[in-house]
Structure formats: C-alpha cells, structure tokens
Write an enzyme that holds these catalytic residues in place. Structure first.
Site, PDB file in Angstrom:
ATOM      1  N   CYS A   1       0.671  -1.140  -0.309  1.00 58.58           N
ATOM      2  CA  CYS A   1       0.169  -0.180   0.331  1.00 58.58           C
ATOM      3  C   CYS A   1       1.277   1.091  -0.544  1.00 58.58           C
ATOM      4  CB  CYS A   1      -1.229  -0.212   1.321  1.00 58.58           C
ATOM      5  SG  CYS A   1      -1.980  -0.997   1.413  1.00 58.58           S
TER       6      CYS A   1
ATOM      7  N   HIS B   1      -2.981   6.523   3.535  1.00 59.52           N
ATOM      8  CA  HIS B   1      -3.718   5.923   2.391  1.00 59.52           C
ATOM      9  C   HIS B   1      -4.604   4.981   3.071  1.00 59.52           C
ATOM     10  CE1 HIS B   1      -4.714   1.398   1.331  1.00 59.52           C
ATOM     11  NE2 HIS B   1      -4.145   0.925   3.079  1.00 59.52           N
TER      12      HIS B   1
ATOM     13  N   ASN C   1     -10.148  -0.727   0.353  1.00 56.45           N
ATOM     14  CA  ASN C   1      -8.699  -1.440   0.605  1.00 56.45           C
ATOM     15  C   ASN C   1      -8.450  -1.117  -0.950  1.00 56.45           C
ATOM     16  OD1 ASN C   1      -5.941  -1.100   0.666  1.00 56.45           O
ATOM     17  ND2 ASN C   1      -6.140  -1.959   3.160  1.00 56.45           N
TER      18      ASN C   1
HETATM   19  O1  UT7 Z   1      -3.852  -2.093   4.097  1.00 53.22           O
HETATM   20  C1  UT7 Z   1      -3.119  -2.362   4.436  1.00 53.22           C
HETATM   21  C2  UT7 Z   1      -3.328  -2.170   5.278  1.00 53.22           C
HETATM   22  N1  UT7 Z   1      -4.161  -2.987   6.425  1.00 53.22           N
HETATM   23  C3  UT7 Z   1      -4.998  -2.175   7.556  1.00 53.22           C
HETATM   24  O2  UT7 Z   1      -4.681  -1.923   7.633  1.00 53.22           O
HETATM   25  C4  UT7 Z   1      -5.674  -3.271   8.319  1.00 53.22           C
HETATM   26  C5  UT7 Z   1      -5.775  -3.010   9.555  1.00 53.22           C
HETATM   27  N2  UT7 Z   1      -6.758  -3.725  10.670  1.00 53.22           N
HETATM   28  C6  UT7 Z   1      -8.384  -3.387  10.381  1.00 53.22           C
HETATM   29  O3  UT7 Z   1      -8.466  -2.725   9.434  1.00 53.22           O
HETATM   30  C7  UT7 Z   1      -8.771  -3.735  11.654  1.00 53.22           C
HETATM   31  O4  UT7 Z   1      -7.970  -4.667  12.481  1.00 53.22           O
HETATM   32  C8  UT7 Z   1     -10.223  -5.179  11.147  1.00 53.22           C
HETATM   33  C9  UT7 Z   1     -10.987  -4.355  10.536  1.00 53.22           C
HETATM   34  C10 UT7 Z   1      -9.117  -5.578  10.331  1.00 53.22           C
HETATM   35  C11 UT7 Z   1     -11.043  -5.825  11.939  1.00 53.22           C
HETATM   36  O5  UT7 Z   1     -11.237  -4.989  13.305  1.00 53.22           O
HETATM   37  P1  UT7 Z   1     -11.386  -5.039  15.029  1.00 53.22           P
HETATM   38  O6  UT7 Z   1     -11.942  -3.583  15.073  1.00 53.22           O
HETATM   39  O7  UT7 Z   1      -9.541  -4.588  14.630  1.00 53.22           O
HETATM   40  O8  UT7 Z   1     -11.656  -6.037  15.174  1.00 53.22           O
HETATM   41  P2  UT7 Z   1     -10.920  -7.609  15.638  1.00 53.22           P
HETATM   42  O9  UT7 Z   1      -9.888  -8.018  14.884  1.00 53.22           O
HETATM   43  O10 UT7 Z   1     -10.107  -7.025  17.230  1.00 53.22           O
HETATM   44  O11 UT7 Z   1     -11.960  -8.108  15.710  1.00 53.22           O
HETATM   45  C12 UT7 Z   1     -13.101  -7.849  16.987  1.00 53.22           C
HETATM   46  C13 UT7 Z   1     -14.353  -9.005  16.999  1.00 53.22           C
HETATM   47  C14 UT7 Z   1     -14.016  -9.942  17.284  1.00 53.22           C
HETATM   48  O12 UT7 Z   1     -14.868 -10.621  17.422  1.00 53.22           O
HETATM   49  P3  UT7 Z   1     -14.764 -11.482  19.255  1.00 53.22           P
HETATM   50  O13 UT7 Z   1     -13.660 -12.365  19.324  1.00 53.22           O
HETATM   51  O14 UT7 Z   1     -13.945 -10.312  19.822  1.00 53.22           O
HETATM   52  O15 UT7 Z   1     -15.439 -12.000  19.615  1.00 53.22           O
HETATM   53  C15 UT7 Z   1     -13.981 -10.861  15.716  1.00 53.22           C
HETATM   54  O16 UT7 Z   1     -14.320 -12.201  15.508  1.00 53.22           O
HETATM   55  O17 UT7 Z   1     -14.756  -8.661  14.921  1.00 53.22           O
HETATM   56  C16 UT7 Z   1     -14.912  -9.929  15.292  1.00 53.22           C
HETATM   57  N3  UT7 Z   1     -15.006  -9.580  13.608  1.00 53.22           N
HETATM   58  C17 UT7 Z   1     -16.233  -9.435  12.523  1.00 53.22           C
HETATM   59  N4  UT7 Z   1     -17.635  -9.683  13.130  1.00 53.22           N
HETATM   60  C18 UT7 Z   1     -18.691  -9.123  12.136  1.00 53.22           C
HETATM   61  C19 UT7 Z   1     -13.946  -9.570  13.143  1.00 53.22           C
HETATM   62  N5  UT7 Z   1     -14.567  -9.594  11.273  1.00 53.22           N
HETATM   63  C20 UT7 Z   1     -15.478  -9.176  11.944  1.00 53.22           C
HETATM   64  C21 UT7 Z   1     -16.802  -8.917  10.482  1.00 53.22           C
HETATM   65  N6  UT7 Z   1     -18.090  -8.935  11.090  1.00 53.22           N
HETATM   66  N7  UT7 Z   1     -16.304  -8.585   9.522  1.00 53.22           N
END
Ligand code: UT7
Length: 346
Positions: free
Chosen positions: A125, A265, A295
């Site tokens: 990115c 980005h 993204n």
């Molecule tokens: O361009 C390349 C660089 N990439 C990035 O910059 C991405 C960086 N990371 C992110 O944008 C975020 O970490 C994500 C959007 C990928 C995830 O968001 P988050 O707030 O960090 O969520 P998390 O991984 O901490 O997950 C929180 C909860 C989990 O459930 P539990 O374990 O708390 O029960 C996940 O299983 O949300 C759950 N979860 C979802 N729920 C509904 C993860 N994905 C989803 C989903 N829908 N799509």
C-alpha cells in the site's frame, strides 16, 4: 518497530511536475449487504469498524493491467497527453497479471510507447508513493524525462471470500499520473520532502504466499490468498503514520498547520481518524476513498489525489501530504508542492 526515517531529497539537476492524472474503477459494486450473504457479518459492523460501505470488483476476465490501461486512457483523454515519449513506466502493484512480464510492459505494449524503462514495484500500500519517489529521483538526476506512475490492483483475485476479517476490506481500482521534467525557468521542486522505510518483521502479519499446501497433502500448489492479522497491522499503522508524518514535516521545515491537504492510504476510516487526531489534522482537509471503494492498496492514494483534482480542491503552492503504509511492513510519504496541472493540449 519501524521509525519515521526521512530520506534526503536527491541532489537534483532538474525539477519535476505532475502534468496529468487519471483513474479507473471496475463496474461491479460489492456492497456490505452482498457480503452479509457471503460471511457472518453485518453492514453495521463493517461501517463502524472500517467506514467501508462498498467496493468495486473486477470481472473474472479483467486483470490489473486492464485497470492500469484504463486509468492511463482516462489520463490521456482528460489532458490530451502525448505518451509517445514516455521513457519510464512504473506500475506499483501487489496483484500483477504475471510474475513476468511486468504489468508495466503490458501497459507499454498497449500504448505502443517506444522502449521506455518499465517495471513493476512491489511495496504493497506504500507502492504509489515509492513509485513517485523513484520517478522523481530519476527525473531529478536526468536519467528520465517523462514517467507514468501507476497504482493498480485487483485484490479481489487474492481475497478469501470465506474470511470475514479480510474480505470486507478490499477492492479493485487503478490510478495513474504523468510526471515530467519541468524545464520552466522558475520551476520549483514538485516534492518538498520524502520519507520511506521498511521493517520485514511485519511480514507474518500481512502477506500473500504464491503457493499453498495442496489439498491432498502431497506438496504445494499455486494460488495463495491474502492473510492478515488485522489487530497487529492496525497497531503498526496508528504508530507509524504519525511518526512518518512528523519526520516529513521536520525535513520540509514545516508545521502541520502549513499542510493544506492530507492524503493517507485508505485502509480503514478508524486508522485515518486516529492519525488525524494524533497529529491535529482536520478531517475536512483529509482526502480518502474508503467509503465507496474500500482498501485498494497501491491505488488508494492516486484515486484520492484524482478526486481532489476533479473537485478543483488544489491551488498552486498548496502543500499536499501523501502517506502510504502496508505489508512488509513498509511506509512512504511525500510533501507535494502543488503546481497547477496544464490545460489539455498545453
Ligand atoms: O492496507 C493494508 C493495511 N491493512 C490495514 O490497515 C488493516 C488494519 N486492521 C483493521 O483495519 C482492523 O483490524 C480490521 C477491520 C481488520 C478488524 O477490526 P478490529 O476492530 O481490529 O476487529 P478485531 O480483529 O479486533 O475483531 C473484533 C471482533 C472479533 O470477535 P471477538 O473475538 O471479539 O468475539 C472478530 O471475530 O470482531 C469479529 N469480527 C467480525 N465481526 C463481524 C472480525 N471481522 C468481522 C466481520 N464482521 N467482518
């Protein structure tokens, strides 16, 4: 841990100038409601955690070179740009059509450009910003005069649509700029500061392997999907981008208040808001494409830059700060000294 290391600006003989810009997105829209039918997720969760509402997806027979070529057609049509004497083509992409030939060679062949230096650049990115830095350095040293720098991706081809933690994020698009030697007598630099860096310890947190274990357990087969540890990458982004921006400003001898437009980005709206909050950058001065395009990796920054151009937001002398970050880990930033784009045919 990556730091915000700045690069010395090249000891340049020539200034450069952005003379044309174009972009292209495929027609198919993938909405959050569509994703609700594919994986266990909801529009509410996606919007709240990422700011994304929809993304564009290439057709099965449409690849990165096709999007890159359409973005260059868009650029050429809007600015009546003459591409015949382009002597450098850089396509920043993580999703090339082939390992080789490069996507840049496919662009060269399509436009019949005579023998430019042409290559793909792999910096995830941060790829578009890296591409601008390389092109500006080569123009500045006199090695090249006219460069096409393209950020193009078909991330849908490497996205696992059974993994709800990644499939909600990514989309397909391309953006392109023409960067030329600026021979006008009073030409100042197009870029006032560079920053760039890498930290390969981030590799396990965001990658795409070219091979995966074969289902029958006999070895490997081609065709891995993108894998991401979202929390780790999130942490990297919110730590690194403010440090990188501060390093850029130090090199430019400027304060945040002197930046007119910020183009980070488009990875996640929460990352953008957190970075703006830490740095004191007003959101109204920040351009991104996260809501409608998701993204699109190397394409997000040229897309947002093109959005600013189409909306007539930039004035000559505006300071436009671009900042890319992503898999590697890598990061790269630039402060642009905005020069009015020439009228078509000028
Ligand atoms: O361009 C390349 C660089 N990439 C990035 O910059 C991405 C960086 N990371 C992110 O944008 C975020 O970490 C994500 C959007 C990928 C995830 O968001 P988050 O707030 O960090 O969520 P998390 O991984 O901490 O997950 C929180 C909860 C989990 O459930 P539990 O374990 O708390 O029960 C996940 O299983 O949300 C759950 N979860 C979802 N729920 C509904 C993860 N994905 C989803 C989903 N829908 N799509």
């Amino acid at each position: 841990m990556i730091n915000g290391s700045s690069l010395p600006l090249p000891d340049r003989r020539y200034a450069s100038r952005l003379t044309a810009i174009g972009s292209h997105v495929p027609g198919r829209v993938l909405t959050n409601a569509d994703l609700e039918r594919l994986v266990e997720t909801s529009d509410e969760w996606i919007v709240q955690r990422t700011g994304i509402r929809e993304r564009r997806i290439a057709a099965e027979s449409e690849f990165t070179s096709h999007l890159a070529i359409q973005a260059v057609h868009n650029l050429a049509e809007r600015y009546a740009a003459d591409l015949t004497d382009v002597d450098l083509i850089i396509v920043s992409t993580s999703t090339p059509d082939f390992s080789f030939p490069s996507t840049a060679c496919l662009v060269q062949e399509h436009f019949g450009i005579a023998s430019p230096l042409a290559f793909d650049l792999s910096a995830a990115c941060a790829g578009f910003v890296y591409g601008l830095q390389v092109a500006d350095g080569m123009i500045g040293s006199g090695l090249c005069r006219k460069a096409l720098v393209i950020g193009a991706e078909t991330l849908s081809k490497i996205t696992d649509y059974t993994d709800r933690t990644t499939c909600i994020l990514f989309g397909d698009a391309a953006g392109a700029v023409l960067l030329e030697r600026d021979d006008r007598p009073d030409a100042g630099p197009a870029f006032l500061a560079y920053t760039a860096g890498s930290d390969g310890s981030g590799a396990p947190h965001l990658y795409r392997s070219l091979t995966v274990p074969a289902p029958d357990g006999t070895g490997l087969q081609a065709g891995g999907k993108l894998v991401q540890n979202g929390r780790e990458v999130y942490r990297f982004a919110v730590q690194t981008v403010p440090l990188g921006v501060q390093a850029l400003l130090k090199q430019a001898g400027m304060s945040i208040a002197e930046i007119d437009w910020f183009i980070p980005h488009s990875a996640n709206l929460r990352i953008i808001e957190s970075v703006c909050d830490k740095l004191g950058i007003p959101l109204e001065r920040t351009l991104h494409t996260i809501e409608r395009l998701g993204n699109t990796s190397a394409a997000t920054i040229p897309l947002a830059l093109d959005q600013g151009v189409r909306e007539g937001l930039f004035r000559s002398g505006d300071r436009v700060l671009l900042f890319g970050f992503g898999g590697g880990y890598v990061h790269g930033g630039l402060v642009m000294n905005w020069k009015e784009l020439p009228a078509p045919g000028e």
